[in-house]
Design an enzyme around this catalytic site. Structure first.
Site, PDB file in Angstrom:
ATOM      1  N   LEU A  37      -5.106  40.968  -9.884  1.00  0.00           N
ATOM      2  CA  LEU A  37      -6.074  41.621  -8.996  1.00  0.00           C
ATOM      3  C   LEU A  37      -6.289  43.070  -9.413  1.00  0.00           C
ATOM      4  O   LEU A  37      -7.358  43.623  -9.244  1.00  0.00           O
ATOM      5  CB  LEU A  37      -5.566  41.597  -7.558  1.00  0.00           C
ATOM      6  CG  LEU A  37      -5.660  40.256  -6.819  1.00  0.00           C
ATOM      7  CD1 LEU A  37      -4.932  40.362  -5.490  1.00  0.00           C
ATOM      8  CD2 LEU A  37      -7.108  39.872  -6.596  1.00  0.00           C
ATOM      9  N   GLY A  38      -5.231  43.671  -9.905  1.00  0.00           N
ATOM     10  CA  GLY A  38      -5.352  45.072 -10.289  1.00  0.00           C
ATOM     11  C   GLY A  38      -3.999  45.599 -10.677  1.00  0.00           C
ATOM     12  O   GLY A  38      -3.021  44.862 -10.754  1.00  0.00           O
ATOM     13  N   GLY A  58      -1.167  48.416  -9.725  1.00  0.00           N
ATOM     14  CA  GLY A  58      -0.725  49.390  -8.738  1.00  0.00           C
ATOM     15  C   GLY A  58       0.196  50.394  -9.378  1.00  0.00           C
ATOM     16  O   GLY A  58       0.381  50.399 -10.586  1.00  0.00           O
ATOM     17  N   GLY A  79       3.153  48.413 -11.045  1.00  0.00           N
ATOM     18  CA  GLY A  79       2.948  47.165 -11.785  1.00  0.00           C
ATOM     19  C   GLY A  79       1.692  46.449 -11.334  1.00  0.00           C
ATOM     20  O   GLY A  79       0.924  46.956 -10.516  1.00  0.00           O
ATOM     21  N   VAL A 139      -0.816  43.665  -9.636  1.00  0.00           N
ATOM     22  CA  VAL A 139      -0.936  42.947  -8.368  1.00  0.00           C
ATOM     23  C   VAL A 139      -1.588  41.611  -8.691  1.00  0.00           C
ATOM     24  O   VAL A 139      -2.604  41.566  -9.373  1.00  0.00           O
ATOM     25  CB  VAL A 139      -1.807  43.732  -7.367  1.00  0.00           C
ATOM     26  CG1 VAL A 139      -1.850  42.995  -6.042  1.00  0.00           C
ATOM     27  CG2 VAL A 139      -1.271  45.143  -7.191  1.00  0.00           C
ATOM     28  N   ASP A 195       0.349  58.350   0.897  1.00  0.00           N
ATOM     29  CA  ASP A 195      -0.580  58.178  -0.224  1.00  0.00           C
ATOM     30  C   ASP A 195      -1.899  57.617   0.288  1.00  0.00           C
ATOM     31  O   ASP A 195      -2.390  56.604  -0.178  1.00  0.00           O
ATOM     32  CB  ASP A 195       0.044  57.265  -1.275  1.00  0.00           C
ATOM     33  CG  ASP A 195      -0.730  57.307  -2.594  1.00  0.00           C
ATOM     34  OD1 ASP A 195      -1.568  58.232  -2.764  1.00  0.00           O
ATOM     35  OD2 ASP A 195      -0.496  56.415  -3.435  1.00  0.00           O
TER      36      ASP A 195
END
Ligand SMILES: *[C@@H]1O[C@H](CO)[C@@H](O)[C@H](O)[C@H]1NC(C)=O
Ligand SMILES: *[C@@H]1O[C@H](CO)[C@@H](O)[C@H](O)[C@H]1NC(C)=O
Ligand SMILES: *[C@@H]1O[C@H](CO)[C@@H](O)[C@H](O)[C@H]1NC(C)=O
Ligand SMILES: *[C@@H]1O[C@H](CO)[C@@H](O)[C@H](O)[C@H]1NC(C)=O
Length: 706
Positions: free
Chosen positions: A418-419, A421, A424, A426, A538
């Site tokens: 998915l992407g 982060g 690491g 996702v 964050d």
């Protein structure tokens, strides 16, 4: 039917009756007298013995077995046996001639006993010897009346001489012609008649008698004192052979088999010719034992129960009369030998066995290694599980603990990324019930961080709000624990606003207001937790996820706070560049107001649709400030797509002013999330219901509150 048949039938009937009577009468016969077994053909009492020669008397009130003898006192019997040899052991008196001091004979007995009136017995030459005791003596036994061919009256003469030079010369244990001499005897002796030489015996009171006797070779041992034995009472054990010698007609087996009085009546018995003069005896055939002189007396021997006598190195199987012995399957004897005599060994040749041995050795090793690997793997997984706080998390209700295997299945082996982060990739995953999830690596959990990690996970799991991404579970059997979250299908707000793919995605003001309001609600919920340590740390558009209905979900909190505890991580990892509260930057103290600051930046992104740094070096915060101060409105900065009407501009300015308040350098002048959320909520309500008052005082009101 032939005319001879009835008489033949009668004959056999009579015979059968006779046999039955004999058997019946034998049935009640004593089998023992004192300690002596009395097997048939021997017997005590009328009808109990085969013939007169086999009669045994039981005297002394039933304690002593004797052979009836016409000539002398009865001869005591100490043993009667049928097998393995037909033998009897009797006690025979000794022959003697005694002298007075002047050498005159005072008593004499030639030893003759009639053991053989009926021809049954012979004196065993194999087991007996003829012994003479005395100190100036010669004695011999003569036997078997000559049939006229020899020089003398008898067929056999055997004897020896013994002399002592003085009273003390005879020695115990030495029967060597000093006080004692002995000779072997000839076969076929039926009787014993001793003659003594007529030699001087005056003044020999140390040896008053000449003595001679037959005796069991193995049991007589000379004592010097025997020279003065009580000769009239003394007796010696003597072995007799016996055989079937019915009266005058002693038969061989061949002849006897035709006789009606054939003695070997048992099935599985056989006839043996006597070695000692005519006659025969019976014995059970090999593999059988018992009394061959009785009906069915011979019974099968179960050889397998007596391996010491009937060896078998394989598998023993008894059969009638014999036994079979064969090697177990897979075994054989060398050169096809008999397993009754040889050990059975494996059939395989040495090489084959070696090969097989080596193969199975390798196989064993392989299995052992595999096993060890599995055990190690399991142990490692368990170690990781424990290190990552598994024992605590297991007990938390609303967290599911996934195994490494389950996770692999859920993420289809991490096939859909998915992407990326902070810590690491996702991955997208699908649970068994088709729920979409996002699987995300956490941070590496050291022993020092273990408690913090478990606490954070527990806190996250307790954060249940529609605007906070939900933690569904975790997998601890890996170096870096994996966290499983609910899936937001529209990705993050940053991509939606600024991503190239979404450049033309229409995002109405109302939708943006909704996103702002709901995000603020999520952060408000988080900050309102009783646990004062909770702050996001964050907040940025990339951490606000949007589900299928563009419902915002605050994500990626908690663990980032943990990251900050590790000194190896620099500040900007904690909060992202462009969103960092300058106060936090200076003090290093992360507060809820830091989250408020960061949220102000997100509000600016929403209304301007610009990232924090745009056109290479323009800072959204600084530019917006500049425009707002200059024009008392952020209009020049607003996203043109949504600043169409005056009302739009008004709303956007309200949001912009709220954002600027959030970005206040003075921490205490910033509103808290509760106020931010309320302000946005009011704006939204006013716009929805048209209760629009262009001089909305709201955010000035709360300004005074702080
Ligand atoms: C012989 O035995 C009987 C009973 O068995 C006993 O009454 C009797 O006294 C015994 N006689 C002798 C001499 O032992
Ligand atoms: C010894 O016996 C012989 C013959 O029997 C006899 O003549 C002699 O008198 C006996 N001597 C003694 C001392 O008794
Ligand atoms: C006498 O016996 C001997 C051996 O025992 C035998 O060889 C011989 O033929 C017999 N003689 C007579 C006449 O029976
Ligand atoms: C035994 O009897 C059979 C017939 O019954 C006969 O043929 C045989 O010769 C006899 N054997 C002896 C040794 O008498």
């Amino acid at each position: 039917m032939s005319p001879a048949a009835p008489s033949l039938l009668l004959c056999s009937l009579l015979l059968a009756v006779a046999t039955l009577v004999a058997a019946a009468r034998r049935h009640g016969c004593p089998t023992k007298c004192g300690d002596v077994d009395v097997p048939y053909p021997f017997g005590i009492g009328a009808g109990c013995f085969r013939s007169k020669g086999f009669e045994i008397s039981c005297v002394n009130n039933g304690t002593t077995a004797v052979l009836p003898s016409a000539t002398h006192h009865a001869i005591p019997v100490t043993s009667l046996s049928v097998a393995p040899q037909p033998e009897a052991k009797v006690m025979l008196p000794v022959a003697y001639r005694c002298y007075n001091s002047t050498g005159g004979t005072v008593s004499l007995f030639d030893g003759h006993v009639d053991v053989n009136t009926h021809g049954v017995y012979r004196i065993s030459d194999a087991r007996n010897a003829f012994v003479v005791l005395g100190c100036n003596t010669g004695a011999y036994t003569s036997n078997s009346i000559s049939n006229g061919t020899g020089r003398y009256n008898y067929q056999y003469y055997m004897g020896c001489f013994t002399y002592c030079s003085s009273a003390g010369s005879a020695m115990d244990g030495r029967c060597a012609s000093v006080g004692c001499c002995r000779v072997d005897i000839a076969p076929g002796l039926t009787d014993n008649v001793v003659s003594f030489e007529d030699w001087p015996h005056d003044s020999m009171d140390y040896s008053p008698c000449d003595i001679a006797f037959l005796v069991d070779k193995d049991s007589y041992d000379f004592r010097a004192s025997d020279l003065r034995m009580d000769v009239e009472r003394a007796s010696m054990p003597v072995w007799l052979d016996w055989a079937i010698r019915d009266e005058e007609s002693a038969l061989t087996c061949a002849a006897a088999r035709n006789s009606t009085r054939y003695a070997c009546v048992s099935a599985n018995s056989e006839c043996v010719d006597s070695a000692n003069v005519p006659g025969y005896f019976c014995r059970c055939k090999q593999g059988f034992e018992g009394n061959p002189y009785e009906d069915n007396g011979c019974t099968n021997v179960d050889e397998c129960t007596r391996p010491e006598v009937y060896p078998c190195y394989g598998i023993c199987k008894d059969t009638e009369g014999t036994y079979h012995c064969k090697c177990p399957s897979g075994y054989m004897t060398t050169n096809g030998g008999d397993p009754k005599k040889q050990q059975c060994i494996r059939k395989f040749p040495l090489q084959a066995r070696l090969a097989l041995g080596i193969c199975s050795g390798f196989l064993f090793l392989a299995v052992a290694m595999l096993f060890t690997l599995i055990v190690c793997h399991k142990r490692r997984m368990n170690q990781l599980f424990q290190r990552n706080g598994g024992s605590v998390l297991e007990k938390v209700d609303n967290i599911r603990i996934f195994t490494k295997e389950e996770l692999k299945k859920i993420t289809k082996n991490n096939s859909h990324i998915l992407g990326k982060g902070g810590s690491g990739y996702v991955y997208k995953g699908t649970l068994e019930d088709s729920t979409m999830v996002a699987v995300k690596a956490s941070i590496e959990v050291s022993e020092a961080l273990k408690e913090d990690f478990t606490n954070e996970v527990i806190i996250q799991s307790q954060m249940i709000h529609k605007n906070i991404i939900k933690l569904l579970g975790c997998c601890l059997e890996v170096d870096v624990p994996m966290l499983v979250y609910e899936f937001a299908s529209n990705g993050n707000l940053y991509d939606v606003l600024h991503g190239k793919a979404n450049r033309h995605l229409p995002l109405s003001l109302d939708l943006r207001l909704d996103i702002a309001t709901e995000s603020a609600e999520g952060l408000k919920y988080m900050h309102s937790s009783t646990n004062h340590t909770i702050r996001h740390g964050d907040v940025k558009s990339a951490n606000i996820l949007l589900d299928g209905n563009f419902m915002p979900k605050i994500s990626d909190f908690g663990t980032s706070k943990l990251l900050g505890r590790d000194e190896d991580f620099t500040m900007f990892v904690v909060a992202s560049m462009g969103y960092i509260d300058p106060v936090f930057h200076q003090t290093g103290l992360l507060t809820r107001k830091s989250d408020v600051y960061s949220f102000g930046v997100v509000l600016l992104e929403l209304i301007c649709r610009k990232p924090t740094i745009y056109d290479e070096h323009c800072s959204l915060i600084i530019e917006f400030h500049r425009v707002l101060v200059k024009n008392n409105s952020g209009r020049a900065m607003f996203d043109k797509d949504i600043s169409v009407t005056e009302e739009d501009v008004f709303v956007l300015d309200e949001i912009g002013k709220l954002a600027v308040e959030c970005l206040n350098e003075k921490v205490e002048d910033r509103p808290d999330m509760k106020e931010v959320a309320e302000q946005l909520l009011m704006l939204r309500r006013a716009r929805k219901y048209g209760e629009w008052n262009c001089r909305s005082p709201h955010h000035f009101e709360y300004k005074n509150q702080t």
